[in-house]
Design an enzyme around this catalytic site. Structure first.
Site, PDB file in Angstrom:
ATOM      1  N   ARG A  51       4.576  -9.128  33.782  1.00 14.84           N
ATOM      2  CA  ARG A  51       3.449  -8.300  34.841  1.00 14.84           C
ATOM      3  C   ARG A  51       2.083  -8.671  34.523  1.00 14.84           C
ATOM      4  O   ARG A  51       1.300  -8.769  35.350  1.00 14.84           O
ATOM      5  CB  ARG A  51       3.805  -6.808  34.641  1.00 14.84           C
ATOM      6  CG  ARG A  51       5.161  -6.499  34.908  1.00 14.84           C
ATOM      7  CD  ARG A  51       5.558  -4.806  34.912  1.00 14.84           C
ATOM      8  NE  ARG A  51       5.327  -4.500  33.331  1.00 14.84           N
ATOM      9  CZ  ARG A  51       5.056  -3.478  32.857  1.00 14.84           C
ATOM     10  NH1 ARG A  51       4.882  -2.637  33.620  1.00 14.84           N
ATOM     11  NH2 ARG A  51       4.994  -3.392  31.627  1.00 14.84           N
ATOM     12  N   ASN A  81       8.274  -3.049  36.510  1.00 16.95           N
ATOM     13  CA  ASN A  81       9.579  -3.344  35.677  1.00 16.95           C
ATOM     14  C   ASN A  81      10.583  -2.254  36.461  1.00 16.95           C
ATOM     15  O   ASN A  81      10.338  -1.287  36.763  1.00 16.95           O
ATOM     16  CB  ASN A  81       9.625  -3.005  34.307  1.00 16.95           C
ATOM     17  CG  ASN A  81       8.932  -4.221  33.385  1.00 16.95           C
ATOM     18  OD1 ASN A  81       8.555  -5.385  34.144  1.00 16.95           O
ATOM     19  ND2 ASN A  81       8.754  -3.845  32.253  1.00 16.95           N
TER      20      ASN A  81
END
Length: 89
Positions: A18, A36
């Site tokens: 990320r 996530n």
């Protein structure tokens, strides 16, 4: 302006995916989010002009060092005028 939701599966959690995606998004000039999922995937929303969004999709198909992308699912969304790139959760 286009917007896409990209679901990235594989070894994509616990490898800085990320945060690397955010850096790449800022580099290519797209807005969006990365989060996530409980199933181990990363859910990314990317909005911008077609060429930068395509560049981001190419990057997401590979990911950062340490990631192993097994599949990428893309769906089209309606652009909403996102700005910046946020890591959610």
């Amino acid at each position: 302006m286009i917007c896409q939701r990209i679901l990235v599966r594989g070894r994509v959690q616990g490898v800085g995916f990320r945060y690397s995606a955010r850096a790449e998004a800022l580099r290519v000039g797209v807005a969006g989010t990365a989060r996530n999922r409980d199933d181990g995937a990363v859910d990314v929303v990317v909005e911008g002009d077609a060429a930068p969004v395509a560049a981001m999709l190419d990057w997401l198909a590979v990911g950062p060092p340490g990631a192993r992308v097994e599949s990428v699912e893309v769906s089209e969304l309606t652009p909403t005028g996102l700005s910046g790139f946020m890591i959610v959760g």
